[in-house]
Design a protein around this motif. Sequence first.
Motif, PDB file in Angstrom:
ATOM      1  N   LYS A 529      65.870 -42.829  56.096  1.00  0.00           N
ATOM      2  CA  LYS A 529      65.820 -41.893  54.953  1.00  0.00           C
ATOM      3  C   LYS A 529      65.951 -42.667  53.521  1.00  0.00           C
ATOM      4  O   LYS A 529      65.315 -42.094  52.510  1.00  0.00           O
ATOM      5  N   ARG A 533      63.427 -41.333  50.611  1.00  0.00           N
ATOM      6  CA  ARG A 533      63.977 -41.228  49.251  1.00  0.00           C
ATOM      7  C   ARG A 533      63.379 -41.873  48.314  1.00  0.00           C
ATOM      8  O   ARG A 533      62.980 -41.211  46.968  1.00  0.00           O
ATOM      9  N   GLU A 538      61.673 -37.028  50.234  1.00  0.00           N
ATOM     10  CA  GLU A 538      62.928 -36.189  50.395  1.00  0.00           C
ATOM     11  C   GLU A 538      62.820 -34.937  49.347  1.00  0.00           C
ATOM     12  O   GLU A 538      63.229 -33.692  49.704  1.00  0.00           O
ATOM     13  N   LYS A 539      62.563 -35.181  48.130  1.00  0.00           N
ATOM     14  CA  LYS A 539      62.507 -33.934  47.305  1.00  0.00           C
ATOM     15  C   LYS A 539      61.490 -32.724  47.573  1.00  0.00           C
ATOM     16  O   LYS A 539      61.617 -31.630  47.583  1.00  0.00           O
ATOM     17  N   THR A 543      66.191 -31.815  50.948  1.00  0.00           N
ATOM     18  CA  THR A 543      67.142 -32.418  51.718  1.00  0.00           C
ATOM     19  C   THR A 543      67.812 -31.744  52.786  1.00  0.00           C
ATOM     20  O   THR A 543      68.014 -32.194  53.982  1.00  0.00           O
ATOM     21  N   GLU A 544      67.749 -30.486  52.823  1.00  0.00           N
ATOM     22  CA  GLU A 544      68.442 -29.638  53.785  1.00  0.00           C
ATOM     23  C   GLU A 544      67.579 -29.486  55.275  1.00  0.00           C
ATOM     24  O   GLU A 544      67.871 -29.380  56.313  1.00  0.00           O
ATOM     25  N   ILE A 546      66.208 -32.505  56.296  1.00  0.00           N
ATOM     26  CA  ILE A 546      66.189 -33.730  56.787  1.00  0.00           C
ATOM     27  C   ILE A 546      67.597 -33.880  57.588  1.00  0.00           C
ATOM     28  O   ILE A 546      68.653 -33.946  56.910  1.00  0.00           O
ATOM     29  N   THR A 547      67.840 -33.610  59.070  1.00  0.00           N
ATOM     30  CA  THR A 547      68.992 -33.357  59.577  1.00  0.00           C
ATOM     31  C   THR A 547      69.169 -34.746  60.425  1.00  0.00           C
ATOM     32  O   THR A 547      68.250 -35.438  60.761  1.00  0.00           O
TER      33      THR A 547
END
Length: 564
Positions: A529, A533, A538-539, A543-544, A546-547
């Motif tokens: 992660k 980032r 990630e952007k 973000t939602e 990546i679980t």
Amino acid sequence: MNIKYWLPRSFTVLREGYSVAKLSSDIVAGSTVAIIALPLAMAFAIASGVSPEKGLFTAVVAGIIISLFGGSRYQIGGPTGAFVVVLYAVILKHGYDGLVIATFLAGIMLFFMGIFRLGNIIKYIPYPVTVGFTTGIALIIFSSQIKDFLGLPIAKMPAEFIDQWKLYSIEFLHVNYYALAIGAVSMALLIKLRHRFPHIPTPIIVIILSALAVYLFKLPVETIGSKFGTLPATLPYPSIPAFSLEKVRAVFPDAITIALLGAIESLLSCVVADGMTGDRHHSNKELMAQGAANIASVLFGGIAATGAIARTATNIKAGAYSPIAGVVHSLMLLIFMFLFSKFIVLIPLATLAAILIVVAWNMSEFHHFKAIALKSERNDIVVLLMTFFLTVLIDLNTGVQTGIMLAGLLFIKRMIDVTGIVDTKNTIGMPLDEDDEPLEVEDTNAISKKIVPKDVEVYEIDGPFFFGVADRLKNILSEVSQAPKVFILRMRHVPMIDATGLHALDEFFDLCQGNGTILVLSGVNEHIKLKIRRLGFEKKIGTENITDNIDMALSRAHRLLEKE
């Protein structure tokens, strides 16, 4: 900076307490090792293409520094057989001045290896590579000693193995049978006495007997005195080598080889000592001491030095307590030079050749070579034989570099083989053991236990996600008959990801987006992660998306499908 971390082992050992009885043990052990080291130091120097006193200078100067400032309690430093091949080749190409510069540079490299704490990395050089070049060196040492063992009248020996035997085939008719007799008897005594009286320093007994035989019976064989003249009775004054950019460039590859070989040999010796005593050495301190020792050695007219496995083992068996035993060993050699230099010149070269042939056999570790060649996996056998033959037939540089490179490539192949990208939605499988029998392992997060919507595909990466497997990810969408609305990529078993893997992930996201597919990552660990980032991915993915686990990923997929 933690000063205690860098304190030499001698300081920490002596701080624990040192008594007269312990000093006595160190003096006995150091003296015993010195008696063995005397002929070996001269033999290694002669085999390396320099005069015998340079081996003694090395054992004295480097031996003191390695023992006083190293990271091992029992290490004995000095010239060793591992360096013979490299040093001889350097002297043939660049002369002794070139060797001095190469060793000086190698010393600087070793010192900074220790400063940057690379000691642990050196340990991870593959074992087949180590055995391959060690056995190769042993064979070359044996080959180089045939000249003196047979007393052949060869003025200058070539460095290449094939060229040596071509020359021998021409010169075999000129065997000096007196030298052959001295060499054969010396070898027989070395082997016999060693087995009958293992605690007696047999090399010194053999050289005394052979020197007396040659002197008393006036045998026409070459001796140290007849070839090299008189020996100095003390150390020379230190002198700084004459550096030039051209010379540095010429010897730099050899300097790297000397540094790498010195690091491997010295740390291997420390590991052997630890195994014999239960002690633990400090690899980074040891590398720094090895670096300083090599620099000091050539300043005093010596050659390259490293930890000597056989002499270190002898030191332990003789009852050494602390690094002071190594210092005693070096000081005793200096005393021997001062007292017996006139007698040392009487030693026949055939005897020194016999000693080195026995050393070569011992260092070859033929039983390890045979075990790997006959019983290991095919990849390890290839690495072993490639390293061995390149070391013997071309040079040590090529052998070691190719061996490490090949081992690295084969390791990458193994990692590729164990890393899979699997369609877990349409594959029902169980983990298998070595006999292809199902293992009794219950995976509560298996996708077969979950409800996966129709327009969702689930794939899983199992293993490190690095450049070797990155290309597989790009081809996944082409395998799917119809582009899904949501693609879940499980990464719960991905311990690491490199730059190529991150780039492949980024490209895969673009492919998904082009097909109208939303990418969701599942089970991403914190380390990955952080990398995602930093890259800015990630952007890009959101973000939602990546679980932390498959349940969250499926829940996210349901919400996305409801929006549709």
